[in-house]
Scaffold this motif. Structure first.
Motif, PDB file in Angstrom:
ATOM      1  N   ALA A  41      10.958 -31.808   6.007  1.00  0.00           N
ATOM      2  CA  ALA A  41      11.119 -32.808   7.064  1.00  0.00           C
ATOM      3  C   ALA A  41      10.112 -33.998   6.613  1.00  0.00           C
ATOM      4  CB  ALA A  41      10.734 -32.160   8.483  1.00  0.00           C
ATOM      5  N   PHE A  42       8.878 -33.452   6.363  1.00  0.00           N
ATOM      6  CA  PHE A  42       7.923 -34.637   5.915  1.00  0.00           C
ATOM      7  C   PHE A  42       8.428 -35.572   4.992  1.00  0.00           C
ATOM      8  CE2 PHE A  42       3.244 -35.748   4.690  1.00  0.00           C
ATOM      9  CZ  PHE A  42       3.223 -36.922   5.617  1.00  0.00           C
ATOM     10  N   ALA A  43       9.202 -34.794   3.647  1.00  0.00           N
ATOM     11  CA  ALA A  43       9.686 -35.537   2.644  1.00  0.00           C
ATOM     12  C   ALA A  43      10.825 -36.562   3.025  1.00  0.00           C
ATOM     13  CB  ALA A  43      10.374 -34.759   1.580  1.00  0.00           C
ATOM     14  N   GLU A  44      11.434 -36.183   4.217  1.00  0.00           N
ATOM     15  CA  GLU A  44      12.589 -37.133   4.673  1.00  0.00           C
ATOM     16  C   GLU A  44      11.864 -38.196   5.314  1.00  0.00           C
ATOM     17  OE1 GLU A  44      15.954 -37.215   4.881  1.00  0.00           O
ATOM     18  OE2 GLU A  44      15.855 -35.660   3.063  1.00  0.00           O
ATOM     19  N   GLU A  45      10.850 -38.034   6.232  1.00  0.00           N
ATOM     20  CA  GLU A  45      10.143 -39.097   7.104  1.00  0.00           C
ATOM     21  C   GLU A  45       9.477 -40.097   6.035  1.00  0.00           C
ATOM     22  OE1 GLU A  45       8.193 -41.388   9.699  1.00  0.00           O
ATOM     23  OE2 GLU A  45       9.881 -39.872   9.951  1.00  0.00           O
ATOM     24  N   LEU A  46       9.033 -39.587   4.816  1.00  0.00           N
ATOM     25  CA  LEU A  46       8.153 -40.475   3.855  1.00  0.00           C
ATOM     26  C   LEU A  46       9.330 -41.271   2.913  1.00  0.00           C
ATOM     27  CD1 LEU A  46       5.428 -38.341   2.363  1.00  0.00           C
ATOM     28  CD2 LEU A  46       5.356 -40.096   3.835  1.00  0.00           C
ATOM     29  N   LYS A  47      10.607 -41.136   3.259  1.00  0.00           N
ATOM     30  CA  LYS A  47      11.821 -41.802   2.525  1.00  0.00           C
ATOM     31  C   LYS A  47      11.616 -43.336   3.151  1.00  0.00           C
ATOM     32  CE  LYS A  47      14.985 -38.315   1.156  1.00  0.00           C
ATOM     33  NZ  LYS A  47      16.415 -37.795   1.286  1.00  0.00           N
ATOM     34  N   ASP A  48      10.918 -43.601   4.282  1.00  0.00           N
ATOM     35  CA  ASP A  48      10.897 -45.046   4.956  1.00  0.00           C
ATOM     36  C   ASP A  48       9.671 -45.599   4.363  1.00  0.00           C
ATOM     37  OD1 ASP A  48      13.335 -44.778   5.975  1.00  0.00           O
ATOM     38  OD2 ASP A  48      12.477 -43.445   7.931  1.00  0.00           O
ATOM     39  N   TYR A  49       8.705 -44.928   3.658  1.00  0.00           N
ATOM     40  CA  TYR A  49       7.691 -45.674   3.023  1.00  0.00           C
ATOM     41  C   TYR A  49       8.117 -46.785   2.468  1.00  0.00           C
ATOM     42  CZ  TYR A  49       2.857 -46.437   1.348  1.00  0.00           C
ATOM     43  OH  TYR A  49       1.553 -46.918   1.000  1.00  0.00           O
ATOM     44  N   ALA A  50       7.242 -48.101   2.599  1.00  0.00           N
ATOM     45  CA  ALA A  50       7.709 -49.069   1.940  1.00  0.00           C
ATOM     46  C   ALA A  50       6.841 -49.371   0.586  1.00  0.00           C
ATOM     47  CB  ALA A  50       7.309 -50.517   2.810  1.00  0.00           C
ATOM     48  N   PHE A  51       6.005 -48.621   0.332  1.00  0.00           N
ATOM     49  CA  PHE A  51       5.103 -48.626  -0.960  1.00  0.00           C
ATOM     50  C   PHE A  51       4.675 -49.983  -1.294  1.00  0.00           C
ATOM     51  CE2 PHE A  51       7.685 -44.799  -2.045  1.00  0.00           C
ATOM     52  CZ  PHE A  51       6.749 -44.026  -2.488  1.00  0.00           C
ATOM     53  N   TYR A  52       3.958 -50.658  -0.099  1.00  0.00           N
ATOM     54  CA  TYR A  52       3.360 -51.704  -0.196  1.00  0.00           C
ATOM     55  C   TYR A  52       2.094 -51.236  -1.084  1.00  0.00           C
ATOM     56  CZ  TYR A  52       5.867 -53.482   3.744  1.00  0.00           C
ATOM     57  OH  TYR A  52       7.012 -53.931   4.290  1.00  0.00           O
ATOM     58  N   SER A  53       1.505 -49.981  -0.960  1.00  0.00           N
ATOM     59  CA  SER A  53       0.277 -49.868  -1.964  1.00  0.00           C
ATOM     60  C   SER A  53       0.662 -48.389  -2.133  1.00  0.00           C
ATOM     61  CB  SER A  53      -0.886 -49.786  -1.159  1.00  0.00           C
ATOM     62  OG  SER A  53      -0.971 -48.930   0.086  1.00  0.00           O
TER      63      SER A  53
ATOM     64  N   SER B  13      -2.105 -33.989   5.700  1.00  0.00           N
ATOM     65  CA  SER B  13      -1.760 -32.903   4.749  1.00  0.00           C
ATOM     66  C   SER B  13      -0.609 -32.033   5.298  1.00  0.00           C
ATOM     67  CB  SER B  13      -3.215 -31.627   4.992  1.00  0.00           C
ATOM     68  OG  SER B  13      -4.107 -32.224   4.005  1.00  0.00           O
ATOM     69  N   VAL B  14       0.283 -31.633   4.235  1.00  0.00           N
ATOM     70  CA  VAL B  14       1.493 -31.100   4.564  1.00  0.00           C
ATOM     71  C   VAL B  14       1.619 -29.588   3.941  1.00  0.00           C
ATOM     72  CG1 VAL B  14       2.926 -31.980   2.872  1.00  0.00           C
ATOM     73  CG2 VAL B  14       4.173 -31.177   4.432  1.00  0.00           C
ATOM     74  N   GLY B  15       2.031 -28.608   4.567  1.00  0.00           N
ATOM     75  CA  GLY B  15       2.567 -27.379   3.987  1.00  0.00           C
ATOM     76  C   GLY B  15       4.038 -26.974   3.857  1.00  0.00           C
ATOM     77  N   LEU B  16       4.425 -25.817   3.106  1.00  0.00           N
ATOM     78  CA  LEU B  16       5.726 -25.585   2.796  1.00  0.00           C
ATOM     79  C   LEU B  16       6.563 -25.535   4.659  1.00  0.00           C
ATOM     80  CD1 LEU B  16       5.543 -23.071   0.366  1.00  0.00           C
ATOM     81  CD2 LEU B  16       6.507 -25.291   0.030  1.00  0.00           C
ATOM     82  N   GLU B  17       5.871 -24.786   5.409  1.00  0.00           N
ATOM     83  CA  GLU B  17       6.498 -24.710   6.904  1.00  0.00           C
ATOM     84  C   GLU B  17       5.883 -25.327   7.660  1.00  0.00           C
ATOM     85  OE1 GLU B  17       9.220 -23.015   6.883  1.00  0.00           O
ATOM     86  OE2 GLU B  17       9.180 -22.266   4.702  1.00  0.00           O
ATOM     87  N   PRO B  18       6.584 -25.779   8.824  1.00  0.00           N
ATOM     88  CA  PRO B  18       5.773 -26.472  10.080  1.00  0.00           C
ATOM     89  C   PRO B  18       4.640 -25.625  10.623  1.00  0.00           C
ATOM     90  CG  PRO B  18       8.178 -26.361  10.156  1.00  0.00           C
ATOM     91  CD  PRO B  18       7.925 -25.462   9.175  1.00  0.00           C
ATOM     92  N   VAL B  19       3.666 -26.352  10.775  1.00  0.00           N
ATOM     93  CA  VAL B  19       2.703 -25.802  11.490  1.00  0.00           C
ATOM     94  C   VAL B  19       2.174 -26.455  12.882  1.00  0.00           C
ATOM     95  CG1 VAL B  19       0.140 -25.277  11.659  1.00  0.00           C
ATOM     96  CG2 VAL B  19       1.483 -24.977   9.448  1.00  0.00           C
ATOM     97  N   GLU B  20       2.010 -25.801  14.102  1.00  0.00           N
ATOM     98  CA  GLU B  20       2.103 -26.300  15.411  1.00  0.00           C
ATOM     99  C   GLU B  20       0.563 -26.819  15.463  1.00  0.00           C
ATOM    100  OE1 GLU B  20       2.241 -25.261  20.117  1.00  0.00           O
ATOM    101  OE2 GLU B  20       3.297 -24.011  18.606  1.00  0.00           O
ATOM    102  N   GLY B  21      -0.226 -26.337  15.020  1.00  0.00           N
ATOM    103  CA  GLY B  21      -1.709 -26.746  15.242  1.00  0.00           C
ATOM    104  C   GLY B  21      -2.490 -26.257  16.415  1.00  0.00           C
TER     105      GLY B  21
END
Length: 298
Positions: free
Chosen positions: A80-92, A46-54
């Protein structure tokens, strides 16, 4: 992949009904890519608008029949999460899980992930403040959250519900009325564990969410009840460790099943479940889609 394993959930075509549950594999595209090779679909943390440390450690502990966690919806933030997911390969197919405080914030989050195949709304995390269960226990708010997100996207939207409410069917109906394309049932139950020698709670947050095989009967009953009352698809989640659990959820009414805690014990769980389901369909001669809800018709 055998045709007998294929399922369609709210227009998302999956080669098998096995989905990665949100929150298990962190926020790494590399981890998602590895699991997506055998999964029917993957759901991000799960991702929110702003960073959360937990919450600080200890945040996850074992108990006899599963796990108890209080990670606290740790998140790098939407950008930041959207940038990270650009490397998702979409195998599924990729489903992005969202958390927020208000309907407007949920809708805003969607704009960061236009590449996603669908969205899961976290309306059920039991150990985060002012989000998750805090917003998902109010039927009117759930209805409005789903309605706002549906206005913001044409992608399927799934509402993930909690067993920690007085009536999960009431919440499910509210999500359906808001336009949800499907329901995910269930998230973790509230729970805690105490160190009998230190005489204090083990988790830094005192309590957390209970997952694993011990909660499966609760999850199956929730799926059963929702299937009886709703017309939209249901995705089962909670305690799946074997192919028999997958079949049980589907007989209760789930079109797909999410796997989470079992990954802590085997990183090949998707492969082994898939192979077992292939053997099951060959033995019975059935398509998995055909057994959805069959126990209600018995």
């Amino acid at each position: 992949m055998p045709e007998a394993l294929k399922v369609s959930v709210a227009g998302i075509e999956m080669r098998n009904p096995l989905m990665l549950a949100s929150g298990v594999m962190g926020s790494s595209s590399a981890s998602l890519n590895r699991l997506s090779e055998h999964a029917g679909a993957v759901v991000t943390k799960s991702v929110g608008l702003e960073p959360v440390e937990g919450y600080r450690n200890p945040a996850v502990i074992n108990y006899s029949h599963g796990l108890i966690n209080a990670v606290g919806l740790a998140s790098p933030g939407a950008k930041a999460f959207a940038e990270e997911l650009k490397d998702y390969a979409f195998y599924s197919p990729l489903i992005v899980s969202l958390f927020a405080h208000t309907p407007e914030e949920f809708a805003e989050l969607v704009s960061y992930f236009e590449f996603a195949d669908g969205f899961e709304l976290n309306l059920s995390c039991p150990h985060a403040k002012n989000v998750g269960l805090a917003v998902g226990s109010d039927p009117e708010l759930v209805r409005e959250i789903v309605r706002e997100v549906k206005r913001a996207t044409r992608r399927p939207v799934f509402a993930k519900l909690s067993p920690n409410v007085s009536d999960i069917v009431e919440i499910g109906k509210a999500a359906e009325e808001g336009g949800a394309d499907g329901i995910v049932a269930i998230n973790t139950l509230k729970g805690m564990k105490i160190d009998i020698f230190a005489k204090r709670p083990i988790l830094s947050n005192v309590s957390g969410g209970v997952s694993g095989e011990g909660i499966k009967p609760v999850a199956v009953k929730c799926v059963w009840d929702l299937y009886e009352e709703l017309s939209i698809p249901i995705i089962g989640s909670g305690g799946v460790t074997s192919w028999k659990d997958v079949i049980e959820f589907m007989l209760a009414g789930a079109r797909a099943v999410q796997i989470g805690s079992a990954l802590f014990y085997s990183n090949r769980i998707f492969y082994s479940l898939k192979e077992s389901l292939i053997a099951y369909t060959r033995m019975t001669g059935e398509r998995l889609e055909d057994i959805v809800g069959a126990a209600h018709r018995a």
